[in-house]
Write an enzyme that holds these catalytic residues in place. Structure first.
Site, PDB file in Angstrom:
ATOM      1  N   SER A 173      82.265  18.017  12.762  1.00 17.00           N
ATOM      2  CA  SER A 173      82.351  18.829  13.970  1.00 17.00           C
ATOM      3  C   SER A 173      83.795  19.191  14.254  1.00 17.00           C
ATOM      4  O   SER A 173      84.724  18.471  13.858  1.00 17.00           O
ATOM      5  CB  SER A 173      81.773  18.047  15.159  1.00 17.00           C
ATOM      6  OG  SER A 173      82.058  18.694  16.379  1.00 17.00           O
TER       7      SER A 173
ATOM      8  N   TYR B 241      80.563  10.700  20.817  1.00 16.50           N
ATOM      9  CA  TYR B 241      80.266  11.738  19.831  1.00 16.50           C
ATOM     10  C   TYR B 241      81.516  12.116  19.036  1.00 16.50           C
ATOM     11  O   TYR B 241      81.499  12.171  17.805  1.00 16.50           O
ATOM     12  CB  TYR B 241      79.696  12.969  20.531  1.00 16.50           C
ATOM     13  CG  TYR B 241      79.368  14.121  19.613  1.00 16.50           C
ATOM     14  CD1 TYR B 241      78.194  14.129  18.885  1.00 16.50           C
ATOM     15  CD2 TYR B 241      80.235  15.208  19.488  1.00 16.50           C
ATOM     16  CE1 TYR B 241      77.885  15.192  18.040  1.00 16.50           C
ATOM     17  CE2 TYR B 241      79.944  16.271  18.653  1.00 16.50           C
ATOM     18  CZ  TYR B 241      78.766  16.258  17.925  1.00 16.50           C
ATOM     19  OH  TYR B 241      78.470  17.315  17.096  1.00 16.50           O
TER      20      TYR B 241
END
Length: 681
Positions: A558, A571
């Site tokens: 990400s 996350y």
């Protein structure tokens, strides 16, 4: 096209589909059918006699009008007068083109003469196991007389072509009461004045041959059962098959990477346990359709079913070298100055006693069909040995067909393979969003794909959307469970014979600030993405290393792995973990030819399982926008002002795993439309 023509073609197609859809009648893409009729020539306005015949490369079970070749019978029969003889009969295939009527349709096959020259309105040429059992029996000619009387005539082996068509036409003329032939070493041909009669005659030959085998055949056609070679229990069988699969694929793929298929049907296991396994395997197959797909003979692991995997792997190495030397010698014995170059010396069929049969091809369908053809060959051996002695055509004749100039020309006409042809991919979290888009794109590029997801039903549904079971399969897998991870890799090995490409995509996100992030939140995200990626990479890498074919591991990380955003501690931290796994594994696995790269997407809202699961609403709240506006919000903060879709991530995954990036590993590719704060430094 007249009404009569429509009826003739419709009857031919219906008959073909019925015959071809029943495996007892013929093998996949094997055999051909035809019908004769008349049509008005649009140029002269006169009626002309035509032959409609299944064209080259088609399959009877799925035949449509586009798969038929239409030829003028007067011109085709006139070829008899210019036929230069059996030594030059291959030239006649090109001559068929000058007999074609109209445009479109399929290219005429080598068997066209058999249909056009025989004086019958409808002709079937098929490859039934029962018929070929008689055709390959040592005393096949006498058996034909015993079983069928004067209704069926024995025709000695001859390579398919114009001369065989002349031979069968002569048989038909000389035996007016006959309804067909047994073609030595090859198959059957039947005819009739109507389509229904031809079909009935074909079925009568097949059923009568089978009834004779059933009534008069030995109960032990493969000899006595050899101690230690009987089938393992089903679970043990499949476990050993999965353990051996990477090593077997290495054996089948030295010349070119192949996709595999595993079969452990009763008839396969019966042969593998019989005392005649070695001699029969050495004799090889007989019907041209069989050995063109299976090679002239298989590789047989000559160890008992209980032999440890390590012993089997060591013995396979020895047997592989011997097989390659033997195949090279076969080629050298028969090749002439005009022969095509050797096409590779690896086996297409590997038989493992107690476990099953592994078949290989350029894609899953080819591999599966090769296995089906060898199963046909086993049935043929079984039948021939039950009533006589199996005696396939001579090795030199097999070579003449395997390295036939016409067969080589057919291979050269095949389209160029796609970028991922022959590659096998496992994609986690692939029932939706980015994972599904990646699996779809890899399949479009020619890969076989396994869709792994926590939701088994959604995984199977996604696979069905992508393609048939020869292209995609769906499985359930919890990537946090080591046993389920190993099972997912084993399922990939059993489905397609190996694994070349892993995409670690499974993930979730819980958007909370530090003080609201619980230990459970932290552990769940790290279990799925950090631990899950580690377990999947570990299991897949072991198989890739055993294959010795290199491979690719891709992490869908990400933008957050390098960018510090608000309310995202768990996350973002786990994405940073994944990003560093890429670097660590690239360094460790490079020596095995395994590339490890990452992709850093951002703002993929549409189609995303993560965003649909509540993450989108929470991120929208953080940024003070409506959830349905989140994709556009993310787009406006990028340099390119473009929304990122799952397909854009899939493009990057396909590219980084293609040959065009064969020298790139340890790379992270941003797919975020340009986020300056996330530029890699």
């Amino acid at each position: 096209m007249s009404d009569n023509t429509n009826t003739t073609v419709e009857q031919l197609l219906a008959r073909s589909n019925r015959l071809g859809s029943d495996p007892k009648n013929t093998n996949y893409a094997g055999g051909n059918t035809s019908a004769k009729g008349s049509e008005i020539d649009p140029v002269t306005g006169e009626s002309v006699e035509l032959l409609w015949v299944k064209g080259s490369g088609g399959d009877l079970g799925t035949l449509t009008e586009k798969g038929l070749a239409a030829l003028r019978l007067d011109r085709m029969r006139a070829l008899v007068d210019v036929y230069p003889g059996v030594e030059r009969e291959d030239e006649m295939v090109a001559a068929f083109d000058y007999c074609l009527h109209g445009k479109g349709g399929a290219a005429p096959s080598i068997d066209t003469a058999m249909h056009g020259l025989v004086d019958a309105a409808h002709v079937d040429h098929l490859h039934p196991d029962s018929g070929i059992a008689i055709a390959t029996a040592e005393d096949g000619e006498q058996l034909t007389k015993t079983i069928f009387g004067d209704k069926i005539v024995w025709v000695p082996w001859r390579r398919p072509g114009f001369q065989l068509g002349l031979d069968i036409a002569e048989v038909k003329d000389a035996h007016p009461d006959a309804i067909g032939t047994i073609l030595g070493g090859h198959g059957i041909t039947a005819w009739g004045t109507t389509s229904d009669e031809a079909e009935a005659n074909s079925k009568w030959i097949i059923d009568t041959a089978q009834a004779y085998l059933d009534q008069h055949g030995s109960a032990t056609p493969f000899g006595g059962v050899v101690d230690g070679f009987t089938a393992l229990p089903a679970d043990e069988r499949r476990a050993k098959a999965a353990a051996l699969a990477p090593h077997l694929r290495k054996v089948a793929s030295r010349d070119k990477a192949m996709v595999g298929h595993f079969s452990d049907t009763d008839v396969v296991l019966e042969l593998l346990a019989g005392e005649k396994l070695g001699p029969l395997a050495e004799l090889g197959t007989s019907c041209p359709d069989h050995f063109l797909r299976t090679k002239v003979k298989p590789l047989v692991l000559d160890l008992p079913a209980t032999a440890p995997v390590e012993d089997a792997v060591a013995r396979l190495t020895e047997l592989h070298e011997a097989y390659r030397a033997d195949y090279q010698a076969y080629y050298d014995r028969h090749a002439t100055a005009d022969s095509p170059a050797i096409r590779g010396a690896d086996p297409a069929i590997i038989l493992v006693p107690g476990v099953g049969m592994f078949s290989y091809g350029k894609n899953k369908q080819t591999a599966r069909v090769a296995g089906e053809f060898y199963t046909n060959a086993i049935n043929v051996m079984r039948g021939a040995e039950a009533v006589s002695t199996y005696a396939p055509i001579d090795e030199s004749e097999k070579f003449r067909i395997e390295y036939w100039a016409l067969e080589e020309a057919k291979l050269q006409r095949m389209p160029k393979p796609r970028s991922h042809a022959g590659r096998i991919a496992l994609v986690t979290g692939a029932a939706s969003g980015i994972g599904k888009a990646i699996a779809t794109r890899l399949a479009a590029e020619g890969a076989c794909v396994v869709i792994a997801d926590l939701d088994a039903d959604k995984a199977r549904a996604a696979a069905e959307e992508i393609g048939t079971a020869d292209v995609a399969v769906g499985i359930q897998a919890d990537v946090t469970d080591a046993a389920q991870v190993r099972a997912a890799v084993d399922a990939t090995l059993l489905a397609f014979g190996g694994i070349d490409l892993l995409v670690n995509n499974a993930g979730l996100s819980i958007s909370k600030p530090l003080l609201e992030t619980s230990e459970k939140d932290w552990d769940l995200q790290h279990d799925v993405m950090a631990k899950g990626s580690f377990l999947m990479a570990q299991a897949a890498a072991k198989a890739m290393i055993d294959q010795e074919l290199g491979g690719d591991i891709v992490y869908i990380s990400s933008k957050n792995s390098v960018f510090a955003g608000p309310n995202n501690i768990a996350y973002s931290a786990v994405k940073a973990d994944q990003a560093h796994q890429v670097r660590l594994l690239a360094a460790e696995l490079g020596g095995h030819g395994i590339k490890v790269n990452g992709i850093n997407p951002d703002g993929v809202v549409r189609g995303s399982g993560i965003f649909a699961g509540g993450w989108g609403a929470k991120r929208a709240a953080v940024y003070g926008v409506e959830e349905n506006e989140l994709g556009e919000f993310y787009a406006q903060r990028t340099l390119l002002k473009r929304e990122v879709l799952p397909e854009h991530v899939a493009n990057a995954a396909a590219l980084i795993t293609s040959d065009e990036f064969s020298h790139t590993t340890g790379l992270h590719i941003p797919v975020d439309a340009g986020v300056a704060a996330a530029f890699l430094r």
